[in-house]
Design an enzyme around this catalytic site. Structure first.
Site, PDB file in Angstrom:
ATOM      1  N   ASN A  10      -1.219  -9.219  -3.089  1.00 27.67           N
ATOM      2  CA  ASN A  10      -1.804  -8.235  -2.173  1.00 27.67           C
ATOM      3  C   ASN A  10      -0.762  -7.139  -1.941  1.00 27.67           C
ATOM      4  O   ASN A  10       0.220  -7.359  -1.239  1.00 27.67           O
ATOM      5  CB  ASN A  10      -2.183  -8.942  -0.866  1.00 27.67           C
ATOM      6  N   LYS A  12      -1.041  -4.440  -0.316  1.00 25.75           N
ATOM      7  CA  LYS A  12      -1.182  -3.762   0.982  1.00 25.75           C
ATOM      8  C   LYS A  12      -1.078  -2.245   0.773  1.00 25.75           C
ATOM      9  O   LYS A  12      -1.582  -1.741  -0.235  1.00 25.75           O
ATOM     10  CB  LYS A  12      -0.152  -4.322   1.974  1.00 25.75           C
ATOM     11  N   HIS A  96      -8.526 -10.222   6.151  1.00 25.92           N
ATOM     12  CA  HIS A  96      -7.069 -10.355   6.260  1.00 25.92           C
ATOM     13  C   HIS A  96      -6.646 -10.189   7.721  1.00 25.92           C
ATOM     14  O   HIS A  96      -7.222  -9.378   8.447  1.00 25.92           O
ATOM     15  CB  HIS A  96      -6.373  -9.307   5.381  1.00 25.92           C
ATOM     16  N   GLU A  98      -4.267  -8.706   9.020  1.00 25.65           N
ATOM     17  CA  GLU A  98      -3.875  -7.337   9.390  1.00 25.65           C
ATOM     18  C   GLU A  98      -5.101  -6.490   9.715  1.00 25.65           C
ATOM     19  O   GLU A  98      -5.008  -5.534  10.483  1.00 25.65           O
ATOM     20  CB  GLU A  98      -3.042  -6.709   8.259  1.00 25.65           C
ATOM     21  N   GLU A 168      -3.888 -18.224   5.619  1.00 27.71           N
ATOM     22  CA  GLU A 168      -2.709 -17.400   5.868  1.00 27.71           C
ATOM     23  C   GLU A 168      -2.344 -17.468   7.350  1.00 27.71           C
ATOM     24  O   GLU A 168      -2.884 -16.701   8.165  1.00 27.71           O
ATOM     25  CB  GLU A 168      -2.991 -15.935   5.496  1.00 27.71           C
ATOM     26  N   GLY A 174       4.807 -11.977   6.223  1.00 26.31           N
ATOM     27  CA  GLY A 174       5.847 -10.951   6.281  1.00 26.31           C
ATOM     28  C   GLY A 174       7.032 -11.319   7.155  1.00 26.31           C
ATOM     29  O   GLY A 174       7.837 -10.471   7.512  1.00 26.31           O
ATOM     30  N   SER A 214       4.648 -15.463   3.264  1.00 26.98           N
ATOM     31  CA  SER A 214       6.041 -15.591   2.821  1.00 26.98           C
ATOM     32  C   SER A 214       6.214 -16.493   1.600  1.00 26.98           C
ATOM     33  O   SER A 214       7.205 -17.208   1.485  1.00 26.98           O
ATOM     34  CB  SER A 214       6.938 -16.040   3.980  1.00 26.98           C
TER      35      SER A 214
END
Ligand code: 13P
Length: 253
Positions: A10, A12, A96, A98, A168, A174, A214
């Site tokens: 991904n 991003k 996701h 985010e 996730e 991250g 990660s």
């Protein structure tokens, strides 16, 4: 393992189209997709069509990072599943964290997106995961069950062929803080159990559940040794050729 391993990068909002194309060329040259594994990359919208051209015949598939639920219409700034298919995508990431936290996406909206992806013949990668606060309050499985069941509302067993669930944990994204293989396996097994309740054990056994948060060349092999972990959704380590290639070529440990 009988399930085809899926390793998805991904990207991003990291690679502008020109860089995305150059990177994809390097990736195609550097990487032979190992047998029994499927490799997917998810560039930003403006790079999709150009990257699709580079990937032709490489064995690497294309994914989008987001989609609008409507097939077409007056939705300024949005992109439909049909457009993504036309641009060369095979997968679409939906839900996701985010997008949930930064763009107010609800389970209900994510479900509409997922249904639209399936209707257009693409395969969804449905992301679910708990926050650190939710884990600390021991709400992980409750949150996972809610996001999974709401995300898959009105989705028939046949539609689940090729669909992917990505676990996730938000606290692992991250942060450099990966879930331990045991923590991830516990949630993956729970997800498979929920899918079994919904679609039957045989169907649940075929659905791929990948881990994200990660993932790096150093932890991939251990994660993949767990029986319900069928691949990875990789962020930071997917935007360098060397680290992504190493992840794709992991050896179980
Ligand atoms: P990182 O691998 O950078 O933690 O990101 C994971 C992710 O969000 C993939 O969708």
């Amino acid at each position: 393992m009988s399930r085809f391993t899926l390793i998805a990068g991904n990207w991003k909002m990291f690679k502008p189209p020109r860089e995305a194309v150059q990177f994809s060329r390097r990736l195609v040259e550097a990487m032979e997709v190992p047998k029994g594994r499927e490799v997917v990359i998810a560039p930003a919208f403006p790079a999709l069509a150009a990257v699709a051209a580079v990937l032709q015949g490489s064995g690497i598939s294309l994914a989008a990072q987001n989609v609008h639920p409507a097939p077409r219409g007056a939705f300024t700034g949005e992109v439909s599943a049909e457009m993504l298919r036309d641009a060369g995508c095979r997968y679409v990431i939906v839900g996701h964290s985010e997008r949930r936290s930064g763009f107010g996406e609800t389970d209900e909206l994510i479900n509409r997106k997922l249904v639209a992806v399936l209707a257009s013949g693409l395969k969804p990668i449905l992301c679910i995961g708990e926050t650190l606060a939710e884990r600390e309050r021991e709400k992980t499985l409750e949150i996972i069950a809610r996001q999974l069941n709401a995300g898959l509302k009105n989705v028939a067993p046949d539609d689940m062929e090729g669909a992917v669930i990505a676990y996730e944990p938000v606290w692992a994204i991250g942060t450099g803080k990966t879930a331990t293989p045991g923590q991830a396996q516990e949630v993956h097994a729970f997800i498979r159990g929920e899918l079994g309740g919904k679609y039957g054990t045989a169907a649940a056994r075929r659905i791929r559940i990948v881990y994200g948060g990660s993932v790096n060349p150093g932890n991939m092999g251990q994660l993949m040794a767990e029986k319900d972990i069928d691949g990875a959704l990789v962020g930071g380590a997917s935007i360098e050729v060397a680290s992504f290639s190493q992840i794709v070529n992991y050896a179980e440990v």
